[in-house]
Design a protein around this motif. Sequence first.
Motif, PDB file in Angstrom:
ATOM      1  N   LYS A  41     -42.248 -19.450   6.882  1.00  0.00           N
ATOM      2  CA  LYS A  41     -43.025 -20.692   6.868  1.00  0.00           C
ATOM      3  C   LYS A  41     -44.110 -20.672   7.940  1.00  0.00           C
ATOM      4  CE  LYS A  41     -39.478 -23.905   5.173  1.00  0.00           C
ATOM      5  NZ  LYS A  41     -38.641 -25.064   5.567  1.00  0.00           N
ATOM      6  N   GLU A  42     -43.718 -20.191   9.110  1.00  0.00           N
ATOM      7  CA  GLU A  42     -44.646 -20.218  10.243  1.00  0.00           C
ATOM      8  C   GLU A  42     -45.669 -19.091  10.182  1.00  0.00           C
ATOM      9  OE1 GLU A  42     -42.022 -19.996  13.540  1.00  0.00           O
ATOM     10  OE2 GLU A  42     -41.258 -22.062  13.316  1.00  0.00           O
ATOM     11  N   ASN A  43     -45.410 -18.074   9.406  1.00  0.00           N
ATOM     12  CA  ASN A  43     -46.307 -16.914   9.343  1.00  0.00           C
ATOM     13  C   ASN A  43     -46.574 -16.536   7.894  1.00  0.00           C
ATOM     14  OD1 ASN A  43     -46.179 -15.854  12.398  1.00  0.00           O
ATOM     15  ND2 ASN A  43     -44.120 -16.462  11.757  1.00  0.00           N
ATOM     16  N   GLN A  44     -46.876 -17.541   7.064  1.00  0.00           N
ATOM     17  CA  GLN A  44     -47.002 -17.273   5.637  1.00  0.00           C
ATOM     18  C   GLN A  44     -48.413 -16.905   5.207  1.00  0.00           C
ATOM     19  OE1 GLN A  44     -45.765 -20.806   3.633  1.00  0.00           O
ATOM     20  NE2 GLN A  44     -47.522 -22.016   4.258  1.00  0.00           N
ATOM     21  N   SER A  45     -49.382 -17.002   6.108  1.00  0.00           N
ATOM     22  CA  SER A  45     -50.763 -16.661   5.761  1.00  0.00           C
ATOM     23  C   SER A  45     -51.226 -15.465   6.581  1.00  0.00           C
ATOM     24  CB  SER A  45     -51.685 -17.856   6.023  1.00  0.00           C
ATOM     25  OG  SER A  45     -51.299 -18.959   5.234  1.00  0.00           O
ATOM     26  N   PHE A  46     -52.011 -14.608   5.952  1.00  0.00           N
ATOM     27  CA  PHE A  46     -52.565 -13.465   6.671  1.00  0.00           C
ATOM     28  C   PHE A  46     -53.917 -13.097   6.068  1.00  0.00           C
ATOM     29  CE2 PHE A  46     -50.024 -11.831   3.231  1.00  0.00           C
ATOM     30  CZ  PHE A  46     -50.672 -10.716   2.751  1.00  0.00           C
ATOM     31  N   LEU A  47     -54.782 -12.587   6.924  1.00  0.00           N
ATOM     32  CA  LEU A  47     -56.143 -12.231   6.516  1.00  0.00           C
ATOM     33  C   LEU A  47     -56.235 -10.749   6.233  1.00  0.00           C
ATOM     34  CD1 LEU A  47     -58.427 -14.270   8.956  1.00  0.00           C
ATOM     35  CD2 LEU A  47     -58.467 -14.396   6.457  1.00  0.00           C
ATOM     36  N   VAL A  48     -56.939 -10.420   5.161  1.00  0.00           N
ATOM     37  CA  VAL A  48     -57.329  -9.038   4.885  1.00  0.00           C
ATOM     38  C   VAL A  48     -58.853  -9.049   4.871  1.00  0.00           C
ATOM     39  CG1 VAL A  48     -57.169  -7.091   3.327  1.00  0.00           C
ATOM     40  CG2 VAL A  48     -55.264  -8.699   3.508  1.00  0.00           C
ATOM     41  N   GLY A  64     -48.372  -6.535   8.349  1.00  0.00           N
ATOM     42  CA  GLY A  64     -49.353  -5.481   8.616  1.00  0.00           C
ATOM     43  C   GLY A  64     -49.385  -4.448   7.504  1.00  0.00           C
ATOM     44  N   SER A  65     -48.222  -4.087   6.990  1.00  0.00           N
ATOM     45  CA  SER A  65     -48.164  -3.138   5.877  1.00  0.00           C
ATOM     46  C   SER A  65     -48.805  -3.724   4.624  1.00  0.00           C
ATOM     47  CB  SER A  65     -46.702  -2.770   5.589  1.00  0.00           C
ATOM     48  OG  SER A  65     -46.118  -2.123   6.694  1.00  0.00           O
ATOM     49  N   LEU A  66     -48.551  -5.020   4.359  1.00  0.00           N
ATOM     50  CA  LEU A  66     -49.190  -5.675   3.212  1.00  0.00           C
ATOM     51  C   LEU A  66     -50.707  -5.630   3.341  1.00  0.00           C
ATOM     52  CD1 LEU A  66     -47.004  -8.901   2.692  1.00  0.00           C
ATOM     53  CD2 LEU A  66     -46.892  -6.756   1.414  1.00  0.00           C
ATOM     54  N   THR A  67     -51.193  -5.905   4.534  1.00  0.00           N
ATOM     55  CA  THR A  67     -52.640  -5.899   4.784  1.00  0.00           C
ATOM     56  C   THR A  67     -53.230  -4.526   4.467  1.00  0.00           C
ATOM     57  OG1 THR A  67     -52.396  -7.572   6.506  1.00  0.00           O
ATOM     58  CG2 THR A  67     -54.420  -6.264   6.534  1.00  0.00           C
ATOM     59  N   ASP A  68     -52.590  -3.469   4.949  1.00  0.00           N
ATOM     60  CA  ASP A  68     -53.098  -2.112   4.720  1.00  0.00           C
ATOM     61  C   ASP A  68     -53.111  -1.768   3.232  1.00  0.00           C
ATOM     62  OD1 ASP A  68     -53.383  -1.808   7.430  1.00  0.00           O
ATOM     63  OD2 ASP A  68     -51.481  -0.743   7.707  1.00  0.00           O
ATOM     64  N   LEU A 128     -58.101 -14.562   2.554  1.00  0.00           N
ATOM     65  CA  LEU A 128     -56.830 -15.127   2.958  1.00  0.00           C
ATOM     66  C   LEU A 128     -55.784 -14.938   1.855  1.00  0.00           C
ATOM     67  CD1 LEU A 128     -55.476 -16.796   5.245  1.00  0.00           C
ATOM     68  CD2 LEU A 128     -56.058 -18.855   3.929  1.00  0.00           C
ATOM     69  N   PHE A 129     -54.579 -14.560   2.278  1.00  0.00           N
ATOM     70  CA  PHE A 129     -53.448 -14.417   1.356  1.00  0.00           C
ATOM     71  C   PHE A 129     -52.285 -15.268   1.879  1.00  0.00           C
ATOM     72  CE2 PHE A 129     -56.007 -10.849   0.268  1.00  0.00           C
ATOM     73  CZ  PHE A 129     -55.703 -10.523  -1.048  1.00  0.00           C
TER      74      PHE A 129
END
Length: 593
Positions: free
Chosen positions: A464-471, A581-585, A475-476
């Motif tokens: 919940k607290e870390n559900q968004s990440f930038l590539v 981080g792996s998802l981003t890569d 935004l995902f």
Amino acid sequence: MSLSSKKLFPLKGNQVWTKETLKKIVDDFYAWYERHQPSAKQDKTGLLPSDSLREVDQLVSDLSDRLGKESIPWASQNYIAHMNTDIPLVASLTYFMTMLYNPNNVTPEVSPVTTALERELSIDFCNLLGYNPASGWAHLSSGGHASNYEAMWIARNLKSVPYAILQNEQTSMLIADKDQLVNMPVPKILALLDQVAKMGLYTEIIELAGLLRHDSVLKNGKVLLSENCHYAWDKCLDLLGIQKNNVEKIAPDKYLRTDNQELYKRITWLIEQNIPVIAVVLFVGSSGEGSVDNLSAMFHFRDLCQKKYGQSFYIHVDAAYGGYFRSVILDDQHEVMPYEKLKLEQPAAYLLKPEVYNSLRDLPQADSITIDPHKSGYVPYPGGCVAYKDRRLNSIIATQSKYFGQHPDEELNFGPYTLEGARPGAVASAVWSVNRLLPLNSGGLGMLLKDSLKTTLAFTQIIKENQSFLVDDHLFHVLNLYEPDLTINNFLVVPAKKGTSFEEADALNKLLAEELKSGNKDYINLFFSGSQVNYQTFKKVFKDSDLQSDHENTRLKLFRSCLMKDIPTASIKGQWNHFLGSLTDIIRNQNQI
């Protein structure tokens, strides 16, 4: 109770002790073998010619090496894919020890020790599940498949018994109310069979019930269960001759539990149309989602049906995964602790949801329950169990009947009363030993399961607290589909842009899963399992999300975690950040932006 403080599991500090214990086990076995095979004692050459011995040594060494390199590391904190726990040393040692003697729990003639242990386990499981050990019964099986098959076999066979009693001229007068014939309450059928047995007609009635089964039950009778049931249920019902048009699957609600409102409607209609309800199947820990059905409401509804219509139905609970969690709410006298007391005595991280607590509390109202020691009971495969509220139910399928018209306190030999005949006594030893070290209550095995609940709560909160990440600039989101009832979580990755279709999300998550798997051979990243969900089945779950589909049969790939271990919150945070981080890569390298 932490895993390390109890030293239950393989640790460097107990390796020497383990080797010494294994040596004692082997020495005891050789002493036993030499006692009964004198030639073994006389031959000091190693039993095998040197060439053969080298060949055996090479075979064993090669397989050991392969297992050490290629086996799935259940114990790793990064492995959260399946319903597998680490195995306590006592379970592994007693399993190995008993396996050497090869007892078969089909009869005490070939398994005097392990049959006695299984009889103790029957009492253990009755106490855990809330059945009276004096009138209930439980036995081990190879797993949930066999347990569910057996319970449904009994439910199916039981259903045609009233028809047989009515048709037999000598027993027909026992059926006073023919309006109850189609959906007669289970206790009433068993009471009638007691009367039939006293008349000396038990075998005759059971045989007649078999002949009448197709027209009275299988032709129109229904089995009702959730659409998100395990695929084994389709095999089970087909094997029992229950055709697809006799199976009614109910779509789950937004919490991924069986939708009771839909179930009420269907059962009411069936009863009013005088159609047999063979069984209703509910779940405590569904295989894909870990959801716990609202058992309390369904038991109450069954009571209302009996009061209003004089009719009822068999309820089987598939608690293969979740049944052991009842230990979390039991004190050392097998009594259910009030929820308010649990709230006062246990940290919030250990608490079950109130509705899950209620279902576990009311579990004893089920006619039969499947529970798997090899899932949440910390024992090796193959360790399943099925329990019955009334032990007379097993006589419905028995090759010899004991509980109708005979003394109820006499102990059963398991073989004639179970679906599976041959069953390994080694499993009985493993389950028995764990139950003795970790009693099935809040202060025993429940402590380990509470640690798993704590891990799951922390994992869910971190998502919940870390559900968004930038590539790059895109935004995902990681969408957590529901708040877990027990220790299973399902989530997926989607672009933040509006209008993402089910099909697009499915393609992205399939790609991510494959890439993560291929790049994680040393388990340096979190290792999840996956599941494919049908849009029609999960429509209520996605109702408020941007993900929609015009095709009811569209399927979507999900990531699935099963957190059956105690992992520190700080470790989970680090693991999750590494995972993002792996998802981003992968997204960047595969041009998925």
